[in-house]
Design a protein around this motif. Structure first.
Motif, PDB file in Angstrom:
ATOM      1  N   SER A 174      34.416  56.091  69.688  1.00 32.82           N
ATOM      2  CA  SER A 174      34.522  57.183  70.654  1.00 32.82           C
ATOM      3  C   SER A 174      33.155  57.531  71.227  1.00 32.82           C
ATOM      4  CB  SER A 174      35.138  58.416  69.989  1.00 32.82           C
ATOM      5  OG  SER A 174      34.340  58.842  68.891  1.00 32.82           O
ATOM      6  N   ALA A 175      32.107  57.532  70.371  1.00 33.93           N
ATOM      7  CA  ALA A 175      30.760  57.837  70.860  1.00 33.93           C
ATOM      8  C   ALA A 175      30.281  56.762  71.816  1.00 33.93           C
ATOM      9  CB  ALA A 175      29.796  57.977  69.684  1.00 33.93           C
ATOM     10  N   THR A 176      30.547  55.504  71.477  1.00 32.35           N
ATOM     11  CA  THR A 176      30.170  54.408  72.360  1.00 32.35           C
ATOM     12  C   THR A 176      30.916  54.512  73.681  1.00 32.35           C
ATOM     13  OG1 THR A 176      29.767  52.977  70.462  1.00 32.35           O
ATOM     14  CG2 THR A 176      30.111  51.900  72.573  1.00 32.35           C
ATOM     15  N   LYS A 177      32.195  54.793  73.600  1.00 28.61           N
ATOM     16  CA  LYS A 177      33.007  54.918  74.809  1.00 28.61           C
ATOM     17  C   LYS A 177      32.522  56.069  75.667  1.00 28.61           C
ATOM     18  CE  LYS A 177      37.838  55.426  76.278  1.00 28.61           C
ATOM     19  NZ  LYS A 177      39.234  55.647  75.823  1.00 28.61           N
ATOM     20  N   GLN A 178      32.149  57.188  75.047  1.00 27.15           N
ATOM     21  CA  GLN A 178      31.677  58.334  75.808  1.00 27.15           C
ATOM     22  C   GLN A 178      30.398  58.025  76.561  1.00 27.15           C
ATOM     23  OE1 GLN A 178      31.385  61.447  72.901  1.00 27.15           O
ATOM     24  NE2 GLN A 178      33.608  61.608  72.632  1.00 27.15           N
ATOM     25  N   ALA A 179      29.499  57.259  75.947  1.00 27.33           N
ATOM     26  CA  ALA A 179      28.247  56.906  76.617  1.00 27.33           C
ATOM     27  C   ALA A 179      28.526  56.088  77.868  1.00 27.33           C
ATOM     28  CB  ALA A 179      27.339  56.141  75.657  1.00 27.33           C
ATOM     29  N   LEU A 180      29.393  55.105  77.772  1.00 26.92           N
ATOM     30  CA  LEU A 180      29.724  54.282  78.934  1.00 26.92           C
ATOM     31  C   LEU A 180      30.504  55.085  79.968  1.00 26.92           C
ATOM     32  CD1 LEU A 180      29.602  51.505  80.253  1.00 26.92           C
ATOM     33  CD2 LEU A 180      31.738  50.940  79.093  1.00 26.92           C
ATOM     34  N   GLU A 181      31.428  55.920  79.512  1.00 29.28           N
ATOM     35  CA  GLU A 181      32.236  56.720  80.442  1.00 29.28           C
ATOM     36  C   GLU A 181      31.368  57.640  81.288  1.00 29.28           C
ATOM     37  OE1 GLU A 181      35.196  58.783  78.224  1.00 29.28           O
ATOM     38  OE2 GLU A 181      36.648  57.131  78.333  1.00 29.28           O
ATOM     39  N   LEU A 206      28.576  57.029  82.452  1.00 32.13           N
ATOM     40  CA  LEU A 206      27.930  56.238  83.492  1.00 32.13           C
ATOM     41  C   LEU A 206      28.900  55.760  84.563  1.00 32.13           C
ATOM     42  CD1 LEU A 206      25.602  54.056  81.234  1.00 32.13           C
ATOM     43  CD2 LEU A 206      24.959  56.073  82.561  1.00 32.13           C
ATOM     44  N   ILE A 207      30.144  55.485  84.210  1.00 35.52           N
ATOM     45  CA  ILE A 207      31.041  54.795  85.149  1.00 35.52           C
ATOM     46  C   ILE A 207      32.312  55.560  85.496  1.00 35.52           C
ATOM     47  CG2 ILE A 207      30.197  52.556  84.388  1.00 35.52           C
ATOM     48  CD1 ILE A 207      32.845  52.196  82.881  1.00 35.52           C
ATOM     49  N   ALA A 208      32.706  56.585  84.727  1.00 38.99           N
ATOM     50  CA  ALA A 208      33.941  57.302  85.029  1.00 38.99           C
ATOM     51  C   ALA A 208      33.882  57.861  86.449  1.00 38.99           C
ATOM     52  CB  ALA A 208      34.151  58.436  84.030  1.00 38.99           C
ATOM     53  N   PRO A 209      34.989  57.767  87.225  1.00 38.81           N
ATOM     54  CA  PRO A 209      36.374  57.556  86.788  1.00 38.81           C
ATOM     55  C   PRO A 209      36.799  56.095  86.626  1.00 38.81           C
ATOM     56  CG  PRO A 209      36.346  57.992  89.120  1.00 38.81           C
ATOM     57  CD  PRO A 209      34.923  58.125  88.656  1.00 38.81           C
ATOM     58  N   LEU A 210      35.896  55.135  86.821  1.00 39.78           N
ATOM     59  CA  LEU A 210      36.274  53.746  86.581  1.00 39.78           C
ATOM     60  C   LEU A 210      36.523  53.529  85.092  1.00 39.78           C
ATOM     61  CD1 LEU A 210      33.745  51.630  88.704  1.00 39.78           C
ATOM     62  CD2 LEU A 210      36.107  52.186  89.263  1.00 39.78           C
ATOM     63  N   SER A 211      37.447  52.647  84.783  1.00 40.07           N
ATOM     64  CA  SER A 211      37.591  52.186  83.405  1.00 40.07           C
ATOM     65  C   SER A 211      36.568  51.085  83.161  1.00 40.07           C
ATOM     66  CB  SER A 211      39.000  51.647  83.161  1.00 40.07           C
ATOM     67  OG  SER A 211      39.199  50.445  83.904  1.00 40.07           O
ATOM     68  N   ALA A 212      36.356  50.763  81.887  1.00 37.57           N
ATOM     69  CA  ALA A 212      35.430  49.676  81.567  1.00 37.57           C
ATOM     70  C   ALA A 212      35.898  48.368  82.191  1.00 37.57           C
ATOM     71  CB  ALA A 212      35.280  49.542  80.051  1.00 37.57           C
ATOM     72  N   VAL A 226      31.417  61.380  90.226  1.00 38.46           N
ATOM     73  CA  VAL A 226      31.697  62.480  89.301  1.00 38.46           C
ATOM     74  C   VAL A 226      30.392  63.055  88.771  1.00 38.46           C
ATOM     75  CG1 VAL A 226      32.826  63.125  87.128  1.00 38.46           C
ATOM     76  CG2 VAL A 226      33.895  61.456  88.656  1.00 38.46           C
ATOM     77  N   ILE A 227      30.301  64.376  88.747  1.00 38.92           N
ATOM     78  CA  ILE A 227      29.153  65.042  88.134  1.00 38.92           C
ATOM     79  C   ILE A 227      29.437  65.223  86.646  1.00 38.92           C
ATOM     80  CG2 ILE A 227      27.836  67.188  88.003  1.00 38.92           C
ATOM     81  CD1 ILE A 227      28.116  67.452  91.016  1.00 38.92           C
ATOM     82  N   HIS A 228      28.538  64.713  85.815  1.00 37.35           N
ATOM     83  CA  HIS A 228      28.715  64.765  84.365  1.00 37.35           C
ATOM     84  C   HIS A 228      27.717  65.769  83.776  1.00 37.35           C
ATOM     85  CE1 HIS A 228      31.371  61.207  84.187  1.00 37.35           C
ATOM     86  NE2 HIS A 228      30.656  60.793  85.211  1.00 37.35           N
ATOM     87  N   PRO A 229      28.170  66.977  83.455  1.00 37.20           N
ATOM     88  CA  PRO A 229      27.249  67.992  82.913  1.00 37.20           C
ATOM     89  C   PRO A 229      26.565  67.545  81.630  1.00 37.20           C
ATOM     90  CG  PRO A 229      29.359  68.986  83.544  1.00 37.20           C
ATOM     91  CD  PRO A 229      29.540  67.503  83.610  1.00 37.20           C
ATOM     92  N   PHE A 261      21.620  57.134  72.613  1.00 36.37           N
ATOM     93  CA  PHE A 261      22.376  56.781  73.817  1.00 36.37           C
ATOM     94  C   PHE A 261      22.232  55.286  74.110  1.00 36.37           C
ATOM     95  CE2 PHE A 261      22.920  56.544  78.468  1.00 36.37           C
ATOM     96  CZ  PHE A 261      24.151  57.160  78.594  1.00 36.37           C
ATOM     97  N   CYS A 262      21.013  54.758  73.985  1.00 35.41           N
ATOM     98  CA  CYS A 262      20.801  53.326  74.205  1.00 35.41           C
ATOM     99  C   CYS A 262      21.572  52.492  73.195  1.00 35.41           C
ATOM    100  CB  CYS A 262      19.312  52.997  74.130  1.00 35.41           C
ATOM    101  SG  CYS A 262      18.348  53.524  75.561  1.00 35.41           S
ATOM    102  N   LEU A 263      21.529  52.885  71.928  1.00 31.28           N
ATOM    103  CA  LEU A 263      22.235  52.132  70.899  1.00 31.28           C
ATOM    104  C   LEU A 263      23.740  52.127  71.159  1.00 31.28           C
ATOM    105  CD1 LEU A 263      20.444  53.166  67.576  1.00 31.28           C
ATOM    106  CD2 LEU A 263      20.045  51.175  69.003  1.00 31.28           C
ATOM    107  N   ALA A 264      24.261  53.229  71.671  1.00 33.39           N
ATOM    108  CA  ALA A 264      25.697  53.309  71.942  1.00 33.39           C
ATOM    109  C   ALA A 264      26.118  52.336  73.032  1.00 33.39           C
ATOM    110  CB  ALA A 264      26.072  54.739  72.347  1.00 33.39           C
ATOM    111  N   LEU A 265      25.194  51.967  73.922  1.00 32.74           N
ATOM    112  CA  LEU A 265      25.530  51.065  75.027  1.00 32.74           C
ATOM    113  C   LEU A 265      25.358  49.586  74.667  1.00 32.74           C
ATOM    114  CD1 LEU A 265      23.836  52.976  77.977  1.00 32.74           C
ATOM    115  CD2 LEU A 265      26.287  52.811  77.514  1.00 32.74           C
ATOM    116  N   GLU A 266      24.621  49.289  73.601  1.00 32.44           N
ATOM    117  CA  GLU A 266      24.277  47.892  73.338  1.00 32.44           C
ATOM    118  C   GLU A 266      25.487  47.041  72.971  1.00 32.44           C
ATOM    119  OE1 GLU A 266      19.566  48.234  72.227  1.00 32.44           O
ATOM    120  OE2 GLU A 266      20.978  47.799  70.608  1.00 32.44           O
ATOM    121  N   ARG A 267      26.470  47.626  72.285  1.00 32.17           N
ATOM    122  CA  ARG A 267      27.671  46.855  71.985  1.00 32.17           C
ATOM    123  C   ARG A 267      28.495  46.603  73.231  1.00 32.17           C
ATOM    124  NH1 ARG A 267      29.788  45.734  67.186  1.00 32.17           N
ATOM    125  NH2 ARG A 267      31.882  45.934  68.030  1.00 32.17           N
TER     126      ARG A 267
END
Length: 403
Positions: A8-15, A17-23, A40-43, A119-125
């Motif tokens: 979930s943490a990994t998914k949140q980091a990517l989301e 950056l790209i939401a509303p697009l899916s991965a 989308v503005i991400h607070p 945050f960087c580690l969450a994106l590496e996978r």
């Protein structure tokens, strides 16, 4: 390669950056193809960094020469303008140059900031690549760099202020890592689109896409650039060639003495030998062996995450103390020849270390780590000393952390 992290943490980091697009949509339509301005503005982006944090870094942190650089009006500033003769950063000169319109750049700030590093580690996978951050603080009515493209993909996260982004043409073919933009040689193409990146918005720019980003409005602009440091198929194939040549003795021979001075009489023979060796490489190259080498190097190169390890080791780890696998840390169980030349043994590879495991401990440890949480008392092993040493080492290198 494995890594027990909260998906979930990994998914949140990517989301973010790209939401509303899916991965799936992002990787199929935009990745390495075209830029994507996330509408989308991400607070939550504000949680990563702030102007106050930058103020703290510049005023109170250790600042070796590589920790800060500056640029103004499309050109990098001479370090002599903001450093002492010793090379140490002159903090007052940095702020005076900023006051005069120069952009402050904090390269790889994630190595000194826990939030950015996590945050960087969450994106590496997600990307199967190392990630890094560069932070840019640009004063009002200024810009740091002119039109250019990067030789790695980037995500831009606008934290404060705003930037006017200009998107130009794409390079013919993705650049390799060393192929930087040459201002007087490379054609950036025509201006395609202009837009304003507001606080909380994110932007993806693939490598090779030319762009420029002057400040917009009367406030300073603070943004994070997340770099995706890809490894290419070219690098993988070069490793495969190197690995295959270990089993081709002829590859160790020197080049013919007359190869560079051949008058043409032996050229066909040299070409035939080249073709024969290429065929033998193709026959003996091993995808699995090359993948294992790349995977192991990728895991070992991941920076350790050690917060809490010193306290845990100082206190000691009792048999019933529960341990959890730290978020986003990569590891890999690999087989390796035993030093005595006997049967293969298993080792666990993680950042900075390879730990050999007995045949009794290895399958149990693999299962426990995959579960994400365990205590030493849950193992059934005859060598308690090995168990204590391995668990302590995994804590020391950041894979395990007491709950």
């Amino acid at each position: 390669m494995q890594g027990q992290s909260t998906r979930s943490a990994t998914k949140q980091a990517l989301e973010m950056l790209i939401a509303p697009l899916s991965a799936d949509e992002f990787f199929a339509e935009y990745y390495e193809r075209k830029y994507y301005h996330n509408p989308v503005i991400h607070p939550e982006a504000a949680d990563l960094l702030s102007m106050d944090r930058i103020d703290e870094v510049i005023s109170d942190s250790e600042l070796p020469p590589s920790s800060l650089s500056m640029a103004k009006s499309g050109e990098g500033l001479d370090p002599a303008e903001y450093t002492f003769e010793s090379g140490v950063i002159d903090r007052g000169a940095v702020l005076d140059s900023y006051r005069d319109g120069a952009t402050i750049i904090l390269p790889q700030l994630h190595l000194a900031d826990g939030k950015l590093y996590s945050f960087c580690l969450a994106l590496e996978r997600e990307f199967g690549a190392r990630t890094q951050t560069n932070v840019y603080l640009t004063p009002p009515e200024a810009h740091g760099f002119g039109i250019h493209y990067d030789n790695h993909d980037v995500f831009v996260i606008q934290i404060a202020g705003a930037k006017q982004w200009e998107i130009y043409g794409d390079r013919d073919g993705l650049p390799f890592r060393g192929e930087s933009f040459r201002k007087d040689h490379d054609d950036p193409g025509e201006l395609k689109e202009t837009f304003i990146l507001q606080p909380g918005e994110c932007l993806y720019v693939p490598r090779g896409t030319a762009h420029r980003a002057p400040n917009h409005g009367d406030e300073p602009s603070l943004h994070i650039t997340v770099g995706i440091l890809h490894q290419t198929w070219a690098e993988f194939m070069l490793e495969a060639v190197g690995e295959a040549t270990l089993r081709i003795p002829e590859m160790r021979h020197s080049l013919p003495r007359k190869l560079f001075f051949d008058d043409g009489t032996e050229r066909a023979d040299h070409a035939a030998k080249f073709s024969r060796l290429m065929s033998e490489i193709a026959e003996k190259a091993s995808f699995d062996a090359t993948l294992a080498a790349f995977s192991g190097n990728f895991v070992k190169a991941q920076g350790p995450r050690l917060r809490g390890a010193l306290t845990a080791l100082s206190k000691g780890i009792d048999a019933d103390d529960r341990l959890r696998v730290r978020e986003h840390i990569l590891y890999s169980f690999e087989s390796a020849p035993a030093e005595s030349g006997g049967a293969a043994e298993t080792q666990i590879i993680l950042s900075g270390s390879s730990i050999p495991l007995s045949a009794e401990l290895a399958p149990q440890l693999r299962k426990k780590i995959a579960a994400g949480s365990f205590a030493k008392s849950e193992f059934n092993v005859s060598d308690a000393e090995e168990l204590d040493d391995v668990i302590g080492t995994l804590v020391a290198y950041g894979l395990l952390l007491p709950e």
